[in-house]
Each structure stands twice: as C-alpha cells, then as structure tokens.
Design a protein around this motif. Sequence first.
Motif, PDB file in Angstrom:
ATOM      1  N   GLY A 195       0.808  -1.221   0.000  1.00  0.00           N
ATOM      2  CA  GLY A 195       0.000   0.000   0.000  1.00  0.00           C
ATOM      3  C   GLY A 195       0.834   1.261   0.000  1.00  0.00           C
TER       4      GLY A 195
ATOM      5  N   ARG B 166       2.387  -2.634   6.873  1.00  0.00           N
ATOM      6  CA  ARG B 166       2.378  -1.728   8.034  1.00  0.00           C
ATOM      7  C   ARG B 166       1.352  -0.628   7.818  1.00  0.00           C
TER       8      ARG B 166
ATOM      9  N   GLY C 171       8.975   8.884   2.248  1.00  0.00           N
ATOM     10  CA  GLY C 171      10.285   9.535   2.271  1.00  0.00           C
ATOM     11  C   GLY C 171      10.515  10.335   1.023  1.00  0.00           C
TER      12      GLY C 171
ATOM     13  N   LEU D  30      10.226  13.093  -2.154  1.00  0.00           N
ATOM     14  CA  LEU D  30      10.067  14.522  -2.421  1.00  0.00           C
ATOM     15  C   LEU D  30       8.909  14.753  -3.391  1.00  0.00           C
TER      16      LEU D  30
ATOM     17  N   ALA E  21       1.349  -9.782   3.891  1.00  0.00           N
ATOM     18  CA  ALA E  21       1.186 -11.011   3.119  1.00  0.00           C
ATOM     19  C   ALA E  21       2.393 -11.904   3.399  1.00  0.00           C
TER      20      ALA E  21
ATOM     21  N   PRO F 173      10.603  -2.773  -3.012  1.00  0.00           N
ATOM     22  CA  PRO F 173      11.760  -3.665  -2.929  1.00  0.00           C
ATOM     23  C   PRO F 173      11.464  -4.970  -2.186  1.00  0.00           C
ATOM     24  N   TRP F 174      10.278  -5.092  -1.635  1.00  0.00           N
ATOM     25  CA  TRP F 174       9.916  -6.353  -0.969  1.00  0.00           C
ATOM     26  C   TRP F 174       9.218  -7.319  -1.938  1.00  0.00           C
TER      27      TRP F 174
ATOM     28  N   ALA G 254      17.917   5.470  -0.469  1.00  0.00           N
ATOM     29  CA  ALA G 254      17.733   6.877  -0.845  1.00  0.00           C
ATOM     30  C   ALA G 254      17.472   7.644   0.434  1.00  0.00           C
TER      31      ALA G 254
ATOM     32  N   GLU H 297      14.396   2.273  -2.349  1.00  0.00           N
ATOM     33  CA  GLU H 297      13.716   2.217  -3.640  1.00  0.00           C
ATOM     34  C   GLU H 297      14.012   0.859  -4.272  1.00  0.00           C
TER      35      GLU H 297
HETATM   36  C1  FAD Z   1      14.337  11.043  -0.836  1.00  0.00           C
HETATM   37  C2  FAD Z   1      13.426  10.569  -1.930  1.00  0.00           C
HETATM   38  C3  FAD Z   1      13.032  11.453  -2.929  1.00  0.00           C
HETATM   39  C4  FAD Z   1      12.171  11.021  -3.931  1.00  0.00           C
HETATM   40  N1  FAD Z   1      11.753  11.936  -4.842  1.00  0.00           N
HETATM   41  C5  FAD Z   1      10.873  11.561  -5.802  1.00  0.00           C
HETATM   42  C6  FAD Z   1      10.370  12.524  -6.722  1.00  0.00           C
HETATM   43  O1  FAD Z   1      10.714  13.709  -6.656  1.00  0.00           O
HETATM   44  N2  FAD Z   1       9.493  12.112  -7.669  1.00  0.00           N
HETATM   45  C7  FAD Z   1       9.092  10.807  -7.756  1.00  0.00           C
HETATM   46  O2  FAD Z   1       8.312  10.493  -8.635  1.00  0.00           O
HETATM   47  N3  FAD Z   1       9.526   9.877  -6.895  1.00  0.00           N
HETATM   48  C8  FAD Z   1      10.423  10.228  -5.934  1.00  0.00           C
HETATM   49  N4  FAD Z   1      10.890   9.296  -5.043  1.00  0.00           N
HETATM   50  C9  FAD Z   1      10.542   7.901  -5.250  1.00  0.00           C
HETATM   51  C10 FAD Z   1       9.127   7.540  -4.852  1.00  0.00           C
HETATM   52  O3  FAD Z   1       8.913   7.900  -3.516  1.00  0.00           O
HETATM   53  C11 FAD Z   1       8.932   6.042  -5.026  1.00  0.00           C
HETATM   54  O4  FAD Z   1       9.235   5.714  -6.337  1.00  0.00           O
HETATM   55  C12 FAD Z   1       7.498   5.592  -4.756  1.00  0.00           C
HETATM   56  O5  FAD Z   1       7.062   6.039  -3.502  1.00  0.00           O
HETATM   57  C13 FAD Z   1       7.423   4.071  -4.838  1.00  0.00           C
HETATM   58  O6  FAD Z   1       6.206   3.649  -4.311  1.00  0.00           O
HETATM   59  P1  FAD Z   1       5.904   2.125  -4.043  1.00  0.00           P
HETATM   60  O7  FAD Z   1       4.472   2.057  -3.727  1.00  0.00           O
HETATM   61  O8  FAD Z   1       6.427   1.301  -5.162  1.00  0.00           O
HETATM   62  O9  FAD Z   1       6.845   1.729  -2.819  1.00  0.00           O
HETATM   63  P2  FAD Z   1       6.611   1.720  -1.233  1.00  0.00           P
HETATM   64  O10 FAD Z   1       6.129   3.026  -0.756  1.00  0.00           O
HETATM   65  O11 FAD Z   1       7.854   1.185  -0.658  1.00  0.00           O
HETATM   66  O12 FAD Z   1       5.420   0.702  -1.047  1.00  0.00           O
HETATM   67  C14 FAD Z   1       5.603  -0.679  -0.911  1.00  0.00           C
HETATM   68  C15 FAD Z   1       4.725  -1.135   0.226  1.00  0.00           C
HETATM   69  O13 FAD Z   1       4.706  -2.541   0.278  1.00  0.00           O
HETATM   70  C16 FAD Z   1       4.552  -2.896   1.621  1.00  0.00           C
HETATM   71  N5  FAD Z   1       4.903  -4.301   1.799  1.00  0.00           N
HETATM   72  C17 FAD Z   1       6.137  -4.845   1.897  1.00  0.00           C
HETATM   73  N6  FAD Z   1       6.057  -6.154   2.118  1.00  0.00           N
HETATM   74  C18 FAD Z   1       4.750  -6.470   2.161  1.00  0.00           C
HETATM   75  C19 FAD Z   1       4.027  -7.672   2.398  1.00  0.00           C
HETATM   76  N7  FAD Z   1       4.651  -8.834   2.614  1.00  0.00           N
HETATM   77  N8  FAD Z   1       2.673  -7.621   2.417  1.00  0.00           N
HETATM   78  C20 FAD Z   1       2.029  -6.446   2.208  1.00  0.00           C
HETATM   79  N9  FAD Z   1       2.663  -5.290   1.981  1.00  0.00           N
HETATM   80  C21 FAD Z   1       4.012  -5.292   1.966  1.00  0.00           C
HETATM   81  C22 FAD Z   1       5.453  -1.945   2.335  1.00  0.00           C
HETATM   82  O14 FAD Z   1       5.132  -1.850   3.715  1.00  0.00           O
HETATM   83  C23 FAD Z   1       5.218  -0.662   1.579  1.00  0.00           C
HETATM   84  O15 FAD Z   1       4.251   0.164   2.184  1.00  0.00           O
HETATM   85  C24 FAD Z   1      11.733   9.684  -3.998  1.00  0.00           C
HETATM   86  C25 FAD Z   1      12.132   8.788  -2.989  1.00  0.00           C
HETATM   87  C26 FAD Z   1      12.964   9.223  -1.957  1.00  0.00           C
HETATM   88  C27 FAD Z   1      13.339   8.272  -0.868  1.00  0.00           C
END
Ligand code: FAD
Lengths: 485, 399
Positions: free
Chosen positions: B19, B43, B52, B54, B179, B211-212, B231, B326
């Motif tokens: 999520g 979580r 985390g 921007l 999960a 990354p999980w 990051a 990431e």
């Molecule tokens: C400092 C920083 C600056 C950034 N700046 C930018 C920007 O300017 N523009 C931009 O586009 N992007 C930016 N990003 C990147 C962007 O934040 C990420 O690409 C994006 O949030 C990825 O989202 P996600 O849902 O894939 O990952 P996540 O937010 O990591 O979501 C994955 C989720 O899966 C959950 N999970 C893990 N294991 C399980 C399990 N077994 N069962 C159920 N759930 C699970 C985790 O708890 C987590 O909540 C930045 C990142 C950082 C750290």
Amino acid sequence: MSEPQTHFRTDEGAVAQILDCDIAIVGAGPAGLAAGEAAAGTGARVILLDTFAAPGGQYSMQPTQGDSPFTDTPAVRLAREATARLAARGVQILTRAEVFHAAKRQDGSFRLAVSQQGAARVIRAGAVIAATGAMERPLPFPGWTLPGVIGAGAAQRLLKTGTGSLGPQGKTVLAGSGPFLFAVAQTFAKAGAPLDHLVEMRRPGVREALGLFLAHPSRLPEALRLMADLKASRARRHSGHMVTRALGTTCLEAVEIAPLGPDGQPGMAAARVLDGVGTLAIGYGFQPVVDLTTQLGADHGHDPALGGFYCQTGADGGTSLAGLYAAGETCGLGGANPARLSGRIAGLSAARGLGFAAAPDETAIKALRRARDFAARLAALWPAPQRLPLSLPPDELICRCEDVRVTDIRAAIQDGAREAMAVKLWTRAGMGPCQGRICGAGLSAVLEEAGVTAIAAGYNRAHLPLRPTPIGIVRAAMASGEWDI
Amino acid sequence: MQRQQVQPPGEAGVIILGGGVIGLSLALALAEAGLRPLLIEARSFGGAVTAGSLAGIGVHMHGMAEFHLMTEACRLWRDLAAKVGNPFEYNPQGQIGFILDQEGMESGEAWVAEESALGAPCRLLTPAQLREIEPGLTGPVLGATWAPDSATVNPFFAARTLLRLAREAGALAFEHCPAAALLSQGGRITGVRLANGQEIRADHTILAAGPWSQEIAAPAGVMVPLRPRQAQCLVGLRQPPGTIRHVVSAVERRGGVDAGYTQIQQSVNGQILFNTVITPVDSGAAGRDRINEVPASFVTSSIDMLVRLFPALADLVLLRSWVRFEAVSPDARFMAGRLAPEGLWICAGDNGSGYCRALMLGRYLAGEISGNSRAGLAPDLVAQARALYAPARFSQQAA
Ligand SMILES: Cc1cc2nc3c(=O)[nH]c(=O)nc-3n(C[C@H](O)[C@H](O)[C@H](O)COP(=O)(O)OP(=O)(O)OC[C@H]3O[C@@H](n4cnc5c(N)ncnc54)[C@H](O)[C@@H]3O)c2cc1C
Ligand SMILES: Cc1cc2nc3c(=O)[nH]c(=O)nc-3n(C[C@H](O)[C@H](O)[C@H](O)COP(=O)(O)OP(=O)(O)OC[C@H]3O[C@@H](n4cnc5c(N)ncnc54)[C@H](O)[C@@H]3O)c2cc1C
C-alpha cells in the motif's frame, strides 16, 4: 559530477575536534556523575558531557546566580562535590555540549557527534553510557497553549536556576499528578515564590502511605520534609481535582478545576473557577529521554509506571547493544536514588567490558533493587494518566509546531493511521522543531482513545540530528572521517 | 464513508500486495474500473519509500522513451488535484536544472532540445534570467534549464487521498496486515496467504511491494530482478515562504540517477528539503528492513551543494534526516504487467521516481487487468507502456 567546493560563511573548511576516551557518558545528572566516578575509579579515561551549563541534571540543577537560595541545598552540593572529585580524577567534563548523532562502528567502538557552543566535536569511545534522564510529558487540555501555562518541571527549573521569572501578575497554581508536585512546591517555598493553589488528581490515603513507608522507612524523613514545606507554602490544596480548562483571551487569566468522580472523570457540575491566575504550572509526569538509545538501536520496552518507552537494560546496566549501557531515568522513571545507583553499576560494567579491573558492586545492585521497588510503589500510588483526562474540544491544538488539532488527528486515525508514525505522516503532528517531544504524549493519548495501545502505536526512532543542529556544525562533524563504518 | 471491515474477505477479484503510492494508485484505478480490489499493506499505508519522497511530478529529464507516458502521468496528477479540491498540496511550481560546468551545459542543452521538440515548454536560462526566477540561488551557476510545468505534491496527503478515493470507489484496504506467501495451484497463482494464516483467493494478484516484491514472489518460484537502493534526504527548519521557489535539481547526466543527483525544494510548511548524492549507496537486501542512518558523505555533499547554490542558507538548522529503500530494475524502468505464472502481475521497480508515474501505471494496469479500455490509458500509450514496462523483458534476457 564535479567536485563540490565548500563556501562556508560561518565555517569554512572546519573539521570537528576529535576527542578520545574509553567511556563516554552522555548526561551529567545523578546517574552520569555516579557512572563517571565509578568508571574513572577503575583507571578508564572518561568523558562526561551535558547540554546544561553545569553538571547536575534535573535533580541537582545548578543555580546561575551566586546569591541564589539554591546554592547550598544538599542536591546542589552533591553534584558540585561529585564534579570536583571527577575533575581530580582527570575526567574530561564538557558542558553546554549536546550529542546530536551517534553510531557504533563495525570494530565495536562508538562515535558521538557533539555540538558545543558553536563548535563541533567528535568523541571516539570504546563504550557509551546513556544517562540522558527524563523530560516532561505534557498532556494537552483545553487552553494548554495559553501564555502563562507552563510545565511544572519548567517552572521548577526557572526557580532553581534563577534564569527567568514566573508570570509577574496574579496567583500561581500548581497542578497535575504525582509526588513530583511536592518537590516543585518545595522549590517554590525555597525560592520564596508564592504558591496559591495545589490541584492534585489523587491524594493517597493514610493507609497507602503507611504501607509505603513501612516497606521503606528510610524514605520517611524526606517525605515529611516535603509535606512540611508544602504546608509552609500555605497553598490551598485541592485534592482529587484536576484542571479542566485554562481560561483567558490572550494570556492566562483563570483556571477551571473540577473534582474527579469514582469513574476518574471530572464532575463538571461541581466545577469552579480560580480567578486572577497569572501562572499555571502543570505536570502529569515525565518520560524517559531515549533519543540516543533509540538511534543506536537498543531494545526498548513500554511501561506506564516507568514513564512510557524506556531503554531496557540487564542487571549490569548493559543494553541489547554490546558496549552501550544506560543508567538513570533513561531506563525508566525512578528519581535520583536509582539514578545514582544504576549509574555506578553501569560505570563499573562499562569499564569491566573494556578490560579494566572492576568487580561488580553487589551492594549497589541490591540497593538499586530496593530503590526501584520504592519508585514502583510510589508510581502505583500516583498512576500517570495515559489517556487525556478529559475529552478535548475538536479544535484544541495538539501539535503547536505544525498547528495540528485534535480533530485532524481523530480524522487521520479514522482514515486508517493506526500507529504514531502514520498519524505523524498524515497530519504533520511531530514534524516541526520539537520533533514530537511536546506533542508525543498528546498524540498517543488520542490514539489510546481510539483503541490503539501505546505499544501498538510505537515510538519514533531518533535519527541524525537528535536535536536541531546548525548545518555548519553537522558538516564539520560528519566530515571528520570518523563515520565510515 | 463506508464502514471499515475488520478482516479481509476470503475472496477477491484482484488483490494488491503493498500500500505505497503504487498500490494505492492501483486500488483507485481498479476500483474505478469496477473491480472492487482488495489492498493489503504490511504496516501503514504509504509509510515506506512513499513517505520519504520529495514527490516531484514532472517530465523533465526523464528521457525521451517515456516522454508521452510521463506527460500523461503528470496530467493525471493535475486533473486529480483539480477534481478533488487539491487536498494534497499539488503545486505546479516549476523545476530548475542548475548547470555548474561545461559538461552540464551540454546535457542541459540536449535535454531542452529534445523535450521542446516534442512540445514541452522547457527552455534554457541565462544566469540573469535564473536570478529573476529563483532569487536566492546566487551560487556560481553557468545557467539552468527551466521546466515551468513541473510540480510537487505532499507525499503523505496524496497517499491518504488516494486511499480515501479508492475506498469510496469500492476498494477494500487493510493495514498492518502483511502477506506471507503467494498461493498457487496447477502453475497458477490463486491468491495469497497472510502472515496471520488467513488465505485469500483471487483471480489476479499484483505485487506492488516495492523492494519487498521479490521476497514475496521468490518462494513461488518467481524471480523478480529488483534490488533495493538506499535513498535519503535532509530537512532544515522552516524558512520564510519563497526562500526556495521551485524544485531545484542538478541537470542530470545521461547516466541517470546513478551518475549522482541533487534535489532541493521548500515544502508548503516552509521546511527546506535537500539531498545531493554523488555515489549511490548500494545496500544489500538486508538493508531494506533496517532503518539506517544517512551516510556521512551524503550529509556533507548535501550541505555543500545547498550552501553552494544558496549561500544565504549557510546557517540553516538541520531538523531531521531519513533513509528509505527504492526498488531498482536492471534497466532502471518499472516492471508493470504480467509475470510468467497465470494470475500474477507486478507493478514495482520505481527507480526513484515512482511517485510521478503512480497514477499512470495504476490506470495502465487497470486497463490490462479489467480488459476495460475505458478504465485504462489511451491505445497509443498502452502500446508504449507494454513495450517499455513488460516484465518479460528480463526473463528473455535471462534465458
Ligand atoms: C528522498 C526521496 C526522494 C524522492 N523523490 C521523488 C520525486 O521527486 N518524484 C518521484 O516520482 N519519486 C520520488 N521518489 C521515489 C518515490 O517515492 C517512489 O518511487 C514511490 O514512492 C514508490 O512507491 P511504491 O508504492 O512502489 O513503494 P513503497 O512506498 O515502498 O510501497 C511498498 C509497500 O509494500 C509494503 N509491503 C512490503 N512487504 C509487504 C508484504 N509482505 N505484504 C504487504 N505489503 C508489503 C510496504 O510496507 C510498503 O508500504 C523519492 C524517494 C525518496 C526516498
Ligand atoms: C523537569 C524535571 C524536574 C525534576 N525535578 C526533580 C526534583 O526536584 N527532585 C527529584 O528528586 N527529582 C526530580 N526530577 C526527577 C529527576 O529526573 C531525577 O531525580 C534525577 O535527576 C534523574 O537522574 P538522571 O541522571 O537519570 O537524569 P537527569 O538528572 O535528568 O540528567 C540527565 C542529563 O542528561 C543531559 N542530556 C540528555 N540528553 C543529552 C544529549 N543528547 N547530549 C548531552 N546531554 C544530554 C541533560 O541535559 C541532563 O542534564 C525531575 C525531572 C525532570 C524531568
């Protein structure tokens, strides 16, 4: 990418001074002083550091003026004498020095980044003792942000150090819960500051008090002295009452109090207003300062009687992280006695861990058990409220830094934020300069109200910087080359 | 708002694992496609890398191959903000790519030439023009690129809004509900088992766990070539509004993020967010679950770059730092689409700019999974997305 050049106005090319020691002790309250003395006695090189201007911590807070009525209290003298003994043993004492970052390296040694009066230092240490003490645990109530409302601990500090004054006009009300209120009342008496009302949630019965002092007769004289000083202050005592509102337009003018019913809720039908109030000093207890120990990754437990989240230690004062020890209220509230004893134990253990000859002090270990028992019984007589003692109006501020209200927090919980971290993200409560130090207790109280226990809500692990620090100082410390694990 | 159920149902049409902003966007798009998806988060929603971020939203310097998809991604954020009254601080503040040397000048010129040829409103600025647009940036720059259409959102509020909208559209969502494993039957993925033992059957299961994702997939024999990359960011105490007016980033070298980057911006509440990475920290898989401290070299390079560009901020007070992870794929592009076993999909591999792409990817997969083309992207974009994001591109390489 091209090499970035530094253009520091304040700090061109500055690199922190490096200080070496066997044992670094963070916090020079009763725990840190005792730890320093014990460790230095084994021959270990010790650095003891503290944010305050002089060693002593909360209990032995040193006055800043020579003619203060506090220059010669037993507590103040205790720290002064301990400091002199430490100096004689060659302990390096850094005051006005704040640890803002800590790391354990792969070789087992520690590094502490310190900000001291505009300069950066990096301490290399074989072991670290966290003796960072406790801080106030402010619980919000209607009107708590009005000027004139201050923490009971802050009021005490003003009086003890003589660095400020309480509201010039109007009466003074001291309110809250716990035996600490008596210590503050005593400070008022000693400072010659008038105290008009004491509002306490609970007044233990004679039988309860008797039980306590039968088990710990040696603590009776101190308690009698506190009671005598309270009486001498001539404050009106409102037992079984709580402050339900601070009233005023631009600053505090009056305080509304109400008696607590058997259900622990204030009976608003019997509420009344204390008029003409200039200062309300209010305290619902303390919480351990665990930023250093959470940053380093030691295990923490939760116990309301110990003030919430505390750093867990074994009988030798060691935490779950080898080489990191904790003493005093970092390990849970208990006052100056357990602080001193646990400090001594941790100081000896840390030295022994580094190979210095230091036998465990069995007497201190036994005495600590007793001192903690007393503290636990005391805490049981005055349980610190975990929930908001009364329901807050939706528009009451919880986080002053980021302007977050009760209603915002309730809405975030309703939307699915079921831990402290999530509430913080969705409301910004705790993201401002105080980083949750002031609003943390209020926030967990609103979570409790929604059925999320403090343990489920979790704690915010601290990160660089533990306290807000100018980037020039941060840079100088981080550029030292000491942090490459 | 509908009442939240306490326990996930035993069956769902589509189940989304993770999520973060990606999983939340999938939930919204799938719900809008009429599928009543089930979202499972280990979580708190949006607490991992999403919190985390921007959260810069823009096409500038993301490469030509994705240009049209990125344009659509940005449009979706803009439209969403307008449609729901902008509860997530969508702020079309524009983006500056500062140029410090001749090599940077060449990169900047190339980006502007290529993007403006495709219709983007970006251009080059002289130092004097830059001074007008960003008065505090008085450091020694040779010039800058300027993308007036780049925006930011508040990453926390955007995640919260997506969750609310997804639920309103019929999605079910559960937090603190990790999960544990994928369920499979006859070579087909048939749902998921939660850590608490409950099994949920689903026609489609989507890995959106950043990354999980890999570790959820591996026990079912599915290899997902993502590695975690650390990051991080620093934040300084609140400054007067307008201290930094736009997103300030380094002109990216053609090597992408791995060649180093800078991003500096002021949040709506006035805090100064800044990070400069010269060499990325490659953390092992274990790093992901530890909460690390920012590396010392990152702190010094970030402070140096901030002060070099904005000398007036030399006395800024540091408030906090954080580290996140990431998910990085071998070609630095998302994996979005079907995986080999029937019934299993993925949307992960954000490579550090998944916030921007989230709504676009959500719609893309909603269209692919529902077969309802109105729920998805326009046909030309669908074709581009299939070509760019197909997870199969890596299995072919491996074979
Ligand atoms: C400092 C920083 C600056 C950034 N700046 C930018 C920007 O300017 N523009 C931009 O586009 N992007 C930016 N990003 C990147 C962007 O934040 C990420 O690409 C994006 O949030 C990825 O989202 P996600 O849902 O894939 O990952 P996540 O937010 O990591 O979501 C994955 C989720 O899966 C959950 N999970 C893990 N294991 C399980 C399990 N077994 N069962 C159920 N759930 C699970 C985790 O708890 C987590 O909540 C930045 C990142 C950082 C750290
Ligand atoms: C506001 C307040 C008032 C109190 N008043 C009384 C009283 O009147 N009587 C009484 O018996 N008890 C009082 N107590 C309880 C008191 O905490 C204990 O009695 C005793 O002082 C505990 O000893 P300690 O060594 O654990 O902590 P403390 O005495 O609190 O000492 C901890 C020290 O660590 C320092 N420190 C913390 N973090 C850092 C850091 N990162 N870098 C450098 N230094 C750091 C602090 O400046 C402090 O001096 C009070 C507590 C508080 C919070």
